[in-house]
Design a protein around this motif. Structure first.
Motif, short mmCIF file in Angstrom:
data_model
loop_
_atom_site.label_atom_id
_atom_site.label_comp_id
_atom_site.label_asym_id
_atom_site.label_seq_id
_atom_site.Cartn_x
_atom_site.Cartn_y
_atom_site.Cartn_z
N ILE A 69 0.79 -1.35 -0.10
CA ILE A 69 0.01 -0.09 0.09
C ILE A 69 0.82 1.12 -0.06
N SER A 70 0.47 2.30 -0.91
CA SER A 70 1.18 3.57 -0.88
C SER A 70 0.28 4.58 -1.05
N ARG A 71 0.73 5.85 -0.91
CA ARG A 71 -0.07 6.87 -1.15
C ARG A 71 0.73 8.02 -1.99
N ASP A 72 0.00 8.86 -2.46
CA ASP A 72 0.37 10.15 -3.49
C ASP A 72 -0.08 11.19 -2.63
N ASN A 73 0.33 12.04 -1.90
CA ASN A 73 -0.22 12.98 -1.28
C ASN A 73 -0.89 13.90 -2.14
N ALA A 74 -0.18 14.37 -2.99
CA ALA A 74 -0.56 15.45 -4.06
C ALA A 74 -1.76 15.20 -4.86
N LYS A 75 -1.91 13.81 -5.09
CA LYS A 75 -2.94 13.56 -5.75
C LYS A 75 -3.98 13.07 -4.86
N ASN A 76 -3.96 12.98 -3.59
CA ASN A 76 -4.95 12.46 -2.67
C ASN A 76 -5.37 11.02 -3.11
N THR A 77 -4.36 10.17 -3.45
CA THR A 77 -4.55 9.07 -3.92
C THR A 77 -3.76 7.99 -3.26
N VAL A 78 -4.51 6.75 -2.87
CA VAL A 78 -3.52 5.35 -2.19
C VAL A 78 -3.91 4.54 -3.15
N TYR A 79 -2.64 3.69 -3.27
CA TYR A 79 -2.73 2.73 -4.20
C TYR A 79 -2.54 1.13 -3.47
#
Length: 126
Positions: A69-79
């Motif tokens: 699990i990971s996140r992209d704070n700039a995109k407000n998206t979790v993968y």
């Protein structure tokens, strides 16, 4: 908060998929995002969770070493990167978000989240 989950599909055993969960709306105070899954006739099951600040993660034993699990704070998206998929991973996968700081035990319980996204189907064929 609105959650948009996508990335599910049909894959053969041993294959990989990446799910994403994009949050919109009141995202500035999100604490954590979790992934849960539910297979037909089975109870909902915790998969993984990540804290937005610091990126601390927690996983169910059944997916450790296979899912990330990971996140992209700039995109407000979790993968959720899923590898070495097995037929028992077949389920509808849901992403949930919460605003209240909690420890890992609480993050593995869906009741401790505030919003649910719609599910995305993952089917693993043998």
């Amino acid at each position: 908060v609105q959650l948009q989950a996508c990335g599910g599909g049909l894959v053969q055993a041993g294959g990989s998929l990446r799910l994403s969960c994009a949050a919109s709306g009141r995202t500035f105070s999100l604490y954590a995002t979790g992934w849960f899954r539910q297979a037909p006739g089975k109870e909902r099951e915790f998969v993984a969770a990540i804290r937005w600040s610091g990126g601390n993660t927690t996983y169910a034993d059944s997916v450790k070493g296979r899912f990330t699990i990971s996140r992209d704070n700039a995109k407000n998206t979790v993968y959720l990167q899923m590898s070495s998929l097995q037929p028992e991973d077949t389920a509808v996968y849901y992403c949930l978000v919460g605003f209240v700081p909690r420890d890992s035990w609480y993050l593995s319980r869906a009741i401790n989240y505030d919003y649910w996204g719609q599910g995305t189907q993952v089917t693993v064929s043998s």
